[in-house]
Design a protein around this motif. Structure first.
Motif, short mmCIF file in Angstrom:
data_model
loop_
_atom_site.label_atom_id
_atom_site.label_comp_id
_atom_site.label_asym_id
_atom_site.label_seq_id
_atom_site.Cartn_x
_atom_site.Cartn_y
_atom_site.Cartn_z
N ALA A 175 0.81 -1.22 0.00
CA ALA A 175 0.00 0.00 0.00
C ALA A 175 0.84 1.27 0.00
N GLY A 176 1.87 1.31 -0.85
CA GLY A 176 2.68 2.54 -0.91
C GLY A 176 3.36 2.83 0.42
N ILE A 177 3.77 1.77 1.10
CA ILE A 177 4.36 1.80 2.46
C ILE A 177 3.35 2.37 3.46
N ALA A 178 2.27 1.63 3.63
CA ALA A 178 1.26 1.92 4.66
C ALA A 178 0.52 3.24 4.42
N VAL A 179 0.39 3.61 3.15
CA VAL A 179 -0.25 4.88 2.81
C VAL A 179 -1.65 4.69 2.23
N ASN A 180 -1.76 3.83 1.20
CA ASN A 180 -3.01 3.72 0.43
C ASN A 180 -4.02 2.85 1.18
N ILE A 181 -4.56 3.40 2.25
CA ILE A 181 -5.38 2.55 3.13
C ILE A 181 -6.71 2.17 2.49
N LEU A 182 -7.18 2.95 1.52
CA LEU A 182 -8.40 2.56 0.82
C LEU A 182 -8.08 1.96 -0.55
N GLY A 183 -6.84 1.53 -0.73
CA GLY A 183 -6.44 0.90 -1.99
C GLY A 183 -6.38 1.92 -3.11
N TYR A 184 -6.73 1.45 -4.33
CA TYR A 184 -6.59 2.27 -5.53
C TYR A 184 -7.95 2.56 -6.15
N ASN A 185 -8.05 3.75 -6.71
CA ASN A 185 -9.25 4.18 -7.42
C ASN A 185 -10.50 4.05 -6.55
N HIS A 186 -10.35 4.34 -5.28
CA HIS A 186 -11.52 4.29 -4.39
C HIS A 186 -12.39 5.53 -4.66
N PRO A 187 -13.68 5.33 -4.94
CA PRO A 187 -14.51 6.48 -5.34
C PRO A 187 -14.53 7.61 -4.30
N LEU A 188 -14.44 7.23 -3.02
CA LEU A 188 -14.46 8.26 -1.97
C LEU A 188 -13.29 9.24 -2.18
N ILE A 189 -12.15 8.70 -2.53
CA ILE A 189 -10.96 9.55 -2.71
C ILE A 189 -11.01 10.25 -4.06
N THR A 190 -11.26 9.49 -5.12
CA THR A 190 -11.21 10.12 -6.46
C THR A 190 -12.30 11.19 -6.59
N GLU A 191 -13.49 10.90 -6.07
CA GLU A 191 -14.57 11.89 -6.21
C GLU A 191 -14.31 13.13 -5.35
N THR A 192 -13.74 12.91 -4.17
CA THR A 192 -13.44 14.06 -3.31
C THR A 192 -12.36 14.94 -3.96
N ILE A 193 -11.35 14.28 -4.53
CA ILE A 193 -10.29 15.05 -5.19
C ILE A 193 -10.89 15.88 -6.33
N CYS A 194 -11.69 15.24 -7.16
CA CYS A 194 -12.25 15.96 -8.33
C CYS A 194 -13.13 17.12 -7.88
N LYS A 195 -13.98 16.85 -6.91
CA LYS A 195 -14.90 17.89 -6.44
C LYS A 195 -14.12 19.08 -5.85
N GLN A 196 -13.15 18.74 -4.99
CA GLN A 196 -12.40 19.80 -4.33
C GLN A 196 -11.53 20.58 -5.32
N ALA A 197 -10.97 19.86 -6.31
CA ALA A 197 -10.10 20.52 -7.29
C ALA A 197 -10.87 21.55 -8.11
#
Ligand code: PLP
Length: 387
Positions: A43-65
């Motif tokens: 997980a990127g050395i204990a970083v990617n706790i929700l794995g990859y392409n998790h909608p919670l992260i990708t959608e939040t990034i897009c919305k906030q950006a």
């Protein structure tokens, strides 16, 4: 284009890289530029706790950006405030400061310790840290990291650190003097080899701190945000740290670090004493806020703990080596005649990403969303590699 040659030509040679280049990820799987699939237990050395392409992260990034990415700490940043509130309400601390990495969080914690005692007119600045510990690569964090190989060549180090033996209260007592300001430790030494602190040791450290007015600083950069099956690993032991540092999992891959502190300590950071241009910006705190809400649910945390027990049990039964750790922060100590680097390399060839820690420890810090079938798959691949 040979990316490995280009990389070696244009990047500084401070990392030793494996000849793999990933192109995308989905859940707990990664895909390299040749389309090969890998199960990710690192997980990127204990970083990617929700794995990859998790909608919670990708959608939040897009919305906030689309709204604001960055604005500076000259203004009030709503998601930063919301994140701070969540973190302090779930811990024994009262206030938060945000930065961009684990080393930066520890730098801030070290400055905060010094300032707290200066504000009280006390000449106390020494911090006791532990052999086998890891606190980062910036100069003060490196000085706090009692590993000679990491420090070599960067002397003179920052003054004011003394090193005790981990899980050894007598060694801590020997290091205490009238200048001792803080004791700083990881609940599980991550880079040092996945070495958990013992319950008695932690309780004795807490008593020593209480009795002598020494601040307890817990580096939760790797153990924090659900990794061990509690939001913070100190919560397994009923401790009451004065300062907590966070990074890694907090942003799920977006760089962010944090320092939490009790009010009387936090208040030493008066205006102008510390800062960070990027620290706590809209993007990183909007994402971290969602991650904390996702992780900080009892059933999710209990599940992380349970999956960690399952992983440890499977490894123990299958290989018979020493297995250690709490929750999904697990180390398996390999025999001396087996090179951990070779095991990691062969695992990659077999489509499994695992890590190394300490001298010869195989490290598992997978995305927290992993399930038991994934764990079985990882163990099956390792069986091919090791046996
Ligand atoms: C416990 C601990 N503290 C601090 C750090 C440093 O964090 P960063 O690499 O984000 O500076 C690490 C990184 O591995 C860590 O494990």
């Amino acid at each position: 284009m040979n990316w490995f040659e280009e990389g070696n030509k244009y990047l500084m040679p401070n990392y030793s890289r494996f000849p793999v280049s990933f192109e995308r990820g989905e859940g707990v799987y990664l895909y390299d530029d040749k389309g090969k699939e890998y199960l990710d237990m690192l997980a990127g050395i204990a970083v990617n706790i929700l794995g990859y392409n998790h909608p919670l992260i990708t959608e939040t990034i897009c919305k906030q950006a689309k709204e604001i990415i960055h604005i500076s700490n000259l203004f009030y940043i709503k998601p930063q405030i919301e994140l701070a509130k969540r973190l302090v309400k779930s811990s024994v601390c009262d206030k938060a400061f945000f930065c961009n990495s684990g080393a930066e969080a520890n730098e801030a914690a070290i400055k905060l310790v010094r300032k707290y005692f200066r504000d009280r007119g006390e000449n106390r600045y020494e911090i006791i840290t532990f052999k086998g510990g890891f606190h980062g690569r910036t100069l003060a964090a490196l000085s706090a990291t009692a590993t000679p190989e990491y420090q070599k060549g960067f002397e003179p180090l920052v003054e004011g650190f003394t090193y005790a033996e981990f899980n050894n209260t007598d060694s801590v007592l020997e290091n205490i003097n009238e200048k001792t300001a803080a004791i700083m430790l990881e609940i599980i030494q991550g880079e040092g080899g996945v070495n958990p602190a013992e319950k008695d040791f932690l309780e004795e450290i807490q008593s020593i701190c209480n009795e002598r007015g020494i601040l307890l600083v817990i580096d939760e950069v790797q153990t924090g945000i659900g990794r061990t099956g509690k939001l913070f690993a100190y919560q397994h032991f009923g401790l009451s740290p004065d300062i907590i540092t966070l990074a890694k999992g907090l942003g799920g891959g977006i760089p962010i670090g944090a320092v939490l502190a009790k009010k009387e300590v936090a208040d030493s950071f008066s205006p102008g004493t510390h800062g960070s241009t990027f620290g706590g910006n809209y993007l990183s705190t909007a994402v971290a806020k969602e991650i904390v809400d996702f992780v900080n649910r009892e059933e999710f945390l209990n599940d992380v703990y349970r999956k960690g027990e399952y992983l440890k049990e499977r490894l123990k039964l299958e290989f018979g080596y020493q297995v250690k750790g709490i929750g999904l922060m697990v180390g398996m100590e390999l025999p001396e005649d087996m090179s951990v680097k070779e095991v990691v390399k062969k695992s990659l060839e077999h489509g499994l990403v695992v890590g190394m820690a300490g001298k010869n420890t195989l490290r598992f810090v997978p995305p927290l969303i992993i399930n038991e079938e994934h764990i079985d798959e990882a163990v099956d691949i390792l069986k091919k590699v090791i046996k």
